[in-house]
Design an enzyme around this catalytic site. Structure first.
Site, PDB file in Angstrom:
ATOM      1  N   ILE A  14       0.846  -1.203   0.000  1.00 50.71           N
ATOM      2  CA  ILE A  14       0.000   0.000   0.000  1.00 50.71           C
ATOM      3  C   ILE A  14       0.880   1.251   0.000  1.00 50.71           C
ATOM      4  O   ILE A  14       0.611   2.227  -0.689  1.00 50.71           O
ATOM      5  CB  ILE A  14      -0.960   0.001   1.221  1.00 50.71           C
ATOM      6  CG1 ILE A  14      -1.961  -1.141   1.079  1.00 50.71           C
ATOM      7  CG2 ILE A  14      -1.698   1.329   1.338  1.00 50.71           C
ATOM      8  CD1 ILE A  14      -2.899  -1.307   2.261  1.00 50.71           C
ATOM      9  N   ALA A  44       7.860  19.810   5.102  1.00 57.20           N
ATOM     10  CA  ALA A  44       8.132  21.100   5.744  1.00 57.20           C
ATOM     11  C   ALA A  44       7.431  21.115   7.096  1.00 57.20           C
ATOM     12  O   ALA A  44       6.315  20.600   7.234  1.00 57.20           O
ATOM     13  CB  ALA A  44       7.623  22.241   4.882  1.00 57.20           C
ATOM     14  N   LYS A  92      14.596  25.771   8.339  1.00 55.33           N
ATOM     15  CA  LYS A  92      13.494  26.572   7.808  1.00 55.33           C
ATOM     16  C   LYS A  92      13.210  27.735   8.755  1.00 55.33           C
ATOM     17  O   LYS A  92      12.963  27.521   9.942  1.00 55.33           O
ATOM     18  CB  LYS A  92      12.252  25.671   7.668  1.00 55.33           C
ATOM     19  CG  LYS A  92      11.008  26.445   7.271  1.00 55.33           C
ATOM     20  CD  LYS A  92       9.796  25.540   7.092  1.00 55.33           C
ATOM     21  CE  LYS A  92       8.537  26.366   6.905  1.00 55.33           C
ATOM     22  NZ  LYS A  92       7.315  25.568   6.905  1.00 55.33           N
ATOM     23  N   LEU A 127      -3.279  11.552   8.834  1.00 53.62           N
ATOM     24  CA  LEU A 127      -4.272  11.843   7.790  1.00 53.62           C
ATOM     25  C   LEU A 127      -5.614  11.169   8.079  1.00 53.62           C
ATOM     26  O   LEU A 127      -6.649  11.604   7.574  1.00 53.62           O
ATOM     27  CB  LEU A 127      -3.735  11.391   6.431  1.00 53.62           C
ATOM     28  CG  LEU A 127      -2.441  12.116   5.996  1.00 53.62           C
ATOM     29  CD1 LEU A 127      -1.865  11.470   4.738  1.00 53.62           C
ATOM     30  CD2 LEU A 127      -2.693  13.597   5.764  1.00 53.62           C
ATOM     31  N   THR A 136       1.301  22.219   8.548  1.00 54.63           N
ATOM     32  CA  THR A 136       0.767  21.939   9.886  1.00 54.63           C
ATOM     33  C   THR A 136       0.408  20.471  10.142  1.00 54.63           C
ATOM     34  O   THR A 136       0.109  20.116  11.282  1.00 54.63           O
ATOM     35  CB  THR A 136      -0.485  22.802  10.137  1.00 54.63           C
ATOM     36  OG1 THR A 136      -1.306  22.787   8.971  1.00 54.63           O
ATOM     37  CG2 THR A 136      -0.104  24.219  10.460  1.00 54.63           C
TER      38      THR A 136
END
Ligand code: FAD
Length: 500
Positions: free
Chosen positions: A46, A54, A82, A337, A348
């Protein structure tokens, strides 16, 4: 207490081994040091979503809590530093601004510095507010050094995060977690069994017939939400009417020159393009709205806008912006997710993984799964996500672009009341109204309001009573920032000396 009264969680099953799965495994292995078996199931077939490079400054706290050294991390994940995000063409075409990590200047009075800058601007000052950001002064020169703690120094006014290779980060955390006893099972889950009485998840069944049971299940299975949605039907709140981009295409390329210490986001015809420079390559992607652009065209446009030679084929991704109605349902906690998705405009998602892990540790359950604990977890998770959602919508809502349908739609759309209130306060007197659990501090909101040309109608009334001429102070602060930035080593040089 005898063993039969023991209500402690003894088996945790993490479903999925992307960034969310391995971040959770590493943190739980550190927090639950003994007497708890932690298992991760992942399927190479999968695969993972494969993007997410980031971050924002709290990632440093996550790594520090695991005892990971920065040099080790930067070396192993091919990370760069960053200092913020440069936004190009967002307010209008050919306009740019910087959202820095850290504030603008240093306050010297209880009227915030930006009010003095707005006053100076009204009297003819032409320098952008970015010039009072230490992070931007460093970033624009391609330099880097860590901030200091001394509050008298301008070097204490910025923060930093990283760009890194998400696949390498997951691998790194996998080694960390396995060293601490986490067990990994390779294979595909075919079925999920619920307890007939309670509706709790009891076990998962692998495609080869193996059954794995646990007390607590962490759903890190990505967009599919195998447990939280597939098995428990928790429901999803769709935010596409506020954030209409629903697709992305990603395509890394060779670096052209040394990596810049900042992310760039460039607004285009039907969305925006990210540029994330790592040590060994640059990550790129075009996030767009499928009502206004088709997939082939998006891939071609992205390919034509890369800094260097493409590395690999375009990778398409589809998503629906929104959140799961509950992040924790029965004995399943969604992390990553599987809990929802906000487009990566302000980097974020990895932070939201970290935030759910911290809450889970702070509110760790026992086998009774106290409903008050679950309700508190969901209350915080939902508020945190909605605050970030508002900040992301702000970028779209404040656009003055009218050259394409997406931008016209966003400029005209109604936004959540919680956001409209913040926009109205800033527009009136340049005031930054903070709300409980805002991830982004007033300095971040300021950067986007001003950067997107939402100038206040009037100055803060208090300024009229102060009798302060701030021009000398503004010049002094900017001068000190420029000098300190000039004296720093180059970003690439800093990385080389860090990793040896
Ligand atoms: P995934 O990476 O999808 O992992 C899911 C795991 O579950 C995999 O291991 C898979 O094998 C396993 N799995 C699924 N089903 C089964 C099954 N049936 N059996 C066994 N295993 C299964 N975040 C940031 O912070 N910064 C960014 O710059 C950023 N950019 C992004 C750009 C885009 C276009 C997108 C879509 C996301 C971006 N993100 C970003 C988000 C970031 O990629 C994710 O938050 C992060 O990768 C976590 O993903 P995950 O682990 O939840 O899911």
């Amino acid at each position: 207490m005898n063993a039969s009264q023991d209500r402690s969680i003894r088996e945790v099953l993490i479903v999925g081994g992307g960034s969310a799965g391995w971040m959770t495994a590493a943190a739980l292995a550190q927090a639950l040091r003994q007497d708890c078996r932690i298992t991760v199931i992942e399927s190479e077939e999968i695969g993972t979503v494969g993007v997410g490079e980031a971050t924002i400054p709290p990632i440093r706290t996550f790594n520090e809590s695991l005892g990971i050294s920065e040099a080790d991390f930067v070396r192993e994940t091919k990370a760069s530093f960053k200092l913020g995000i440069e936004f190009v063409n967002w307010g209008k075409q050919d306009h740019r601004y910087f959202h820095p990590f850290g504030g603008h200047g240093r306050n010297f009075d209880y009227v915030p510095l930006h009010q003095y800058w707005l006053k100076a601007r009204a009297e003819g000052e032409s320098a952008p507010i970015d010039d009072w950001s230490m992070a931007w002064q460093i970033a624009r020169l391609g330099k880097f050094a860590r901030p200091t703690q001394d509050p008298r120094s301008v070097l204490s006014t910025f923060e930093y995060a990283y760009h890194f290779d998400a696949g390498l980060y997951a691998q790194y955390l996998r080694c960390y977690a396995e060293d601490k006893g986490v067990v990994r099972i390779e294979g595909k889950i075919g079925d999920v069994t619920l307890n007939a009485e309670t509706g709790f998840v009891e076990s998962v069944t692998m495609a080869d017939g193996r059954i794995v049971s646990a007390d607590l299940f962490i759903d890190c299975s990505g967009f599919r939400g195998l447990l939280i949605e597939g098995a428990l039907k928790t429901g999803y709140e769709d935010w596409s009417h506020w954030l209409p981009c629903d697709r992305a295409v990603a395509m890394p390329c060779e670096n052209a020159g040394e990596p810049t210490p900042y992310t760039r986001s460039t607004a285009h015809e039907a969305g925006w393009q990210w540029r994330i420079p790592l040590q060994h390559r640059t990550g790129n992607g075009y996030v767009y709205c499928s009502s206004f652009l088709d997939d082939d065209k998006a891939a071609n446009l992205l390919a034509s806008r890369l800094d260097g030679k493409a590395l690999g084929d375009p990778r398409p991704l589809r998503f629906t912006t929104g959140r799961r109605k509950q992040h924790w349902n029965r004995n399943v906690v969604a992390v990553g997710l599987s809990s929802g998705f906000l487009e990566p405009l302000e980097s974020t998602s990895i932070h939201l993984i970290q935030a759910n892990i911290s809450k889970l540790i702070a509110l760790f359950p026992d086998k009774d799964f106290d409903p008050a604990t679950i309700a508190e977890f969901n209350r915080i998770a939902i508020t945190e996500t909605e605050r970030i959602r508002d900040f992301i919508i702000l970028h779209y809502k404040l656009t003055q672009r009218d050259d394409a349908e997406l931008w016209r739609y966003c400029a005209a759309m109604e936004v959540p009341e919680t956001l409209q209130l913040k926009i109205d306060h800033f527009r009136r007197y340049g005031r930054l109204v903070a709300r409980e659990m805002d991830l982004f501090a007033p300095a971040s909101w300021l950067a986007v309001h001003i950067g997107q040309l939402n100038y206040p109608e009037r100055l803060e009334p208090l300024i009229a009573y102060r009798g302060v001429d701030a021009r000398d102070w503004l010049a002094k602060v900017r001068g000190a920032m420029e000098r300190e930035a000039q004296a720093m080593p180059g970003h690439a040089q800093f990385i080389r000396s860090l990793i040896g």
